[in-house]
Motif scaffolding. Sequence first.
Motif, mmCIF file in Angstrom:
data_model
loop_
_atom_site.group_PDB
_atom_site.id
_atom_site.type_symbol
_atom_site.label_atom_id
_atom_site.label_comp_id
_atom_site.label_asym_id
_atom_site.label_seq_id
_atom_site.Cartn_x
_atom_site.Cartn_y
_atom_site.Cartn_z
ATOM 1 N N ASP A 117 11.499 -88.307 18.541
ATOM 2 C CA ASP A 117 11.906 -89.713 18.447
ATOM 3 C C ASP A 117 10.729 -90.647 18.761
ATOM 4 N N ARG A 118 9.943 -90.294 19.784
ATOM 5 C CA ARG A 118 8.767 -91.112 20.122
ATOM 6 C C ARG A 118 7.735 -91.076 18.995
ATOM 7 N N LEU A 119 7.502 -89.890 18.431
ATOM 8 C CA LEU A 119 6.543 -89.768 17.336
ATOM 9 C C LEU A 119 7.004 -90.566 16.130
ATOM 10 N N LEU A 120 8.271 -90.450 15.785
ATOM 11 C CA LEU A 120 8.793 -91.220 14.651
ATOM 12 C C LEU A 120 8.638 -92.718 14.889
ATOM 13 N N ASP A 121 8.926 -93.163 16.091
ATOM 14 C CA ASP A 121 8.761 -94.572 16.417
ATOM 15 C C ASP A 121 7.298 -95.001 16.244
ATOM 16 N N ASP A 122 6.375 -94.184 16.750
ATOM 17 C CA ASP A 122 4.951 -94.502 16.603
ATOM 18 C C ASP A 122 4.536 -94.567 15.136
ATOM 19 N N LEU A 123 5.035 -93.631 14.334
ATOM 20 C CA LEU A 123 4.674 -93.626 12.910
ATOM 21 C C LEU A 123 5.282 -94.827 12.187
ATOM 22 N N ILE A 124 6.535 -95.120 12.478
ATOM 23 C CA ILE A 124 7.224 -96.229 11.799
ATOM 24 C C ILE A 124 6.619 -97.578 12.173
ATOM 25 N N THR A 125 6.277 -97.749 13.440
ATOM 26 C CA THR A 125 5.702 -99.027 13.887
ATOM 27 C C THR A 125 4.194 -99.102 13.642
ATOM 28 N N GLN A 126 3.648 -98.019 13.071
ATOM 29 C CA GLN A 126 2.215 -97.932 12.774
ATOM 30 C C GLN A 126 1.376 -98.177 14.028
ATOM 31 N N ALA A 127 1.755 -97.479 15.102
ATOM 32 C CA ALA A 127 1.078 -97.620 16.386
ATOM 33 C C ALA A 127 -0.375 -97.156 16.344
ATOM 34 N N TYR A 128 -0.710 -96.343 15.341
ATOM 35 C CA TYR A 128 -2.093 -95.879 15.195
ATOM 36 C C TYR A 128 -2.365 -95.574 13.726
ATOM 37 N N ASP A 149 0.981 -88.755 3.488
ATOM 38 C CA ASP A 149 1.051 -90.176 3.828
ATOM 39 C C ASP A 149 2.132 -90.398 4.891
ATOM 40 N N ARG A 150 2.042 -91.526 5.531
ATOM 41 C CA ARG A 150 2.916 -91.857 6.662
ATOM 42 C C ARG A 150 4.401 -91.777 6.278
ATOM 43 N N THR A 151 4.775 -92.340 5.153
ATOM 44 C CA THR A 151 6.177 -92.374 4.731
ATOM 45 C C THR A 151 6.734 -90.974 4.527
ATOM 46 N N GLU A 152 5.956 -90.124 3.880
ATOM 47 C CA GLU A 152 6.406 -88.754 3.645
ATOM 48 C C GLU A 152 6.501 -87.984 4.963
ATOM 49 N N THR A 153 5.552 -88.192 5.857
ATOM 50 C CA THR A 153 5.576 -87.535 7.161
ATOM 51 C C THR A 153 6.832 -87.933 7.927
ATOM 52 N N VAL A 154 7.161 -89.212 7.911
ATOM 53 C CA VAL A 154 8.372 -89.689 8.591
ATOM 54 C C VAL A 154 9.611 -89.010 7.997
ATOM 55 N N ALA A 155 9.690 -88.934 6.681
ATOM 56 C CA ALA A 155 10.855 -88.315 6.034
ATOM 57 C C ALA A 155 10.983 -86.842 6.424
#
Length: 193
Positions: free
Chosen positions: A174-185, A117-123
């Motif tokens: 940093d860009r990937l984390l931003d995209d994941l956190i802002t739910q860019a996709y 899931d997105r949250t775990e991926t970010v962590a």
Amino acid sequence: MSDYVDRLSPMGVMVLALLREGPMHPYEMMRLLRERREDRLLTLANGTLYHAVAKLAAAELIVETGVDRDGNRPERTTYALTPEGDETVAAWVRRELPRIDRPASFRIALAEAHNLDRTETVALLRERRAALEAEADDIARMRCDADARGSEPQYLVEIVRQQALLTADLAWIDRLLDDLITQAYPWGVHASA
């Protein structure tokens, strides 16, 4: 969870991840791997794929769900993921995604990160980022020490390259984390379905 995660081959990871999308036969797996250009990450050969499928079935991470024949084509056995297989692919990705010492495994873990899931991926990516930053700091100290000792630039070429790669990797993550956190996709196995 299976202890098989430690013995899981890159092809095995890809097969398990494909079966998270739904049951399929090896021919369909190979078609999808080629269509998605996974040959960038591993060598795609029918023998390797069928061997991985046999090993996963023997480990009870996948099961046969049927055999079908379409016209004159050979019989095709369809496989599905078992609950243990489902957890094994997720456990492998969890283990490999934050690591910075195994670049080939990281590329596959990154390609399959959507299985978490997105949250775990970010962590996990934040863990990786912290390790990359620590390595960048170590490399910067090495370079400063070498410069202070008057080392010739020709002897520092690899260190300079490593600094550049780490700087680029940190900017990318940093860009990937931003995209994941802002739910860019959309994110997840069935997010695009």
